[in-house]
Design an enzyme around this catalytic site. Structure first.
Site, mmCIF file in Angstrom:
data_model
loop_
_atom_site.group_PDB
_atom_site.id
_atom_site.type_symbol
_atom_site.label_atom_id
_atom_site.label_comp_id
_atom_site.label_asym_id
_atom_site.label_seq_id
_atom_site.Cartn_x
_atom_site.Cartn_y
_atom_site.Cartn_z
ATOM 1 N N GLY A 187 0.962 7.060 10.545
ATOM 2 C CA GLY A 187 0.336 5.939 11.243
ATOM 3 C C GLY A 187 0.455 4.623 10.511
ATOM 4 N N SER A 188 0.964 3.588 11.137
ATOM 5 C CA SER A 188 1.296 2.384 10.406
ATOM 6 C C SER A 188 1.755 1.279 11.346
ATOM 7 C CB SER A 188 2.404 2.716 9.404
ATOM 8 O OG SER A 188 3.363 3.553 10.018
ATOM 9 N N ARG A 189 2.420 0.261 10.763
ATOM 10 C CA ARG A 189 2.909 -0.852 11.556
ATOM 11 C C ARG A 189 4.201 -1.375 10.942
ATOM 12 N NH1 ARG A 189 -0.801 -5.960 11.541
ATOM 13 N NH2 ARG A 189 0.941 -7.257 10.900
#
Length: 218
Positions: A187-189
């Site tokens: 999970g990240s950007r």
């Protein structure tokens, strides 16, 4: 044919193509599940343990999958699977496209353009959720590519769960558009900065696929 590069070497398990860098997380989980299943026939306690460990192993396999992609045509393609979180004009004339990656997305990131990696910089920081505005100060890896459009900046941002960003290639590496360049765990950007004068072809809320979704418009 799907794009490939020296950075595209992957682990594999049970016939599933896995992201490079998955083994330290995946192998202990799968081993625990295998032991639990083997002992489940003789012990109710092990049978009870087999259910969550097998589910966790299956989840890990899904998270670390690294499917082949038919690389799209276009000047700038998405470096990440996810959803466009924001599109912001920058003070220097560039436009930042932020792509939020949930734990369900493929987390292998790809080169948005062909060119040479001019720098890969790790920047220490926090670990708040990647959709939070405070994530601007999160742990990150900042990439710069020398391309036909000039310098292209891409930033991998860790999230609340993602505590490890794994670059696949160092500075001075030549990459083709769509080559695998790194992994963000859990999970990240990913932010990409389009040069001044490049019109954005995506909208906020639009799903993106790394190597497939075109970000710029002719």
């Amino acid at each position: 044919m799907p794009h490939s590069s020296s950075s595209a070497h992957r682990d594999s398990l049970l016939g599933v193509r896995l992201a490079r860098g998955a083994s330290p997380w995946l192998l202990p989980t799968v081993a625990t599940a295998a032991v639990s299943l083997a002992k489940a026939r003789r012990s109710g306690r092990w049978a009870a343990l087999a259910v969550p460990t097998t589910a966790l192993a299956a989840g890990m396999l899904w998270f670390f999958r690294d499917p082949e992609r038919e690389i799209a045509q276009g000047r700038v393609i998405s470096p990440a699977d996810g959803v466009v979180q924001s599109i912001m004009p920058w003070k220097d004339g560039r436009t930042r496209v932020a792509i939020f990656m949930s734990p369900l997305n493929v987390h292998v990131n790809r080169a948005p353009m062909a060119g040479t990696v001019t720098s890969v910089e790790h920047v220490p920081g926090g670990f708040v959720p990647a959709f939070n505005k405070e994530s601007e100060n999160n742990e990150r890896v900042v990439w710069h590519f020398d391309t036909e459009l000039g310098d292209i900046e891409m930033v991998q941002i860790a999230g609340a769960v993602a505590r490890r960003i794994v670059p696949y290639v160092p500075a001075d590496t030549k990459v083709e558009q769509g080559d695998r360049i790194g992994l963000i765990r859990f999970g990240s950007r990913v932010d990409i900065y389009l040069p001044e004068g490049v019109e954005v072809a995506v909208e906020v809320g639009q799903p993106t696929t790394a190597g497939v979704t075109r970000l710029d418009r002719d």
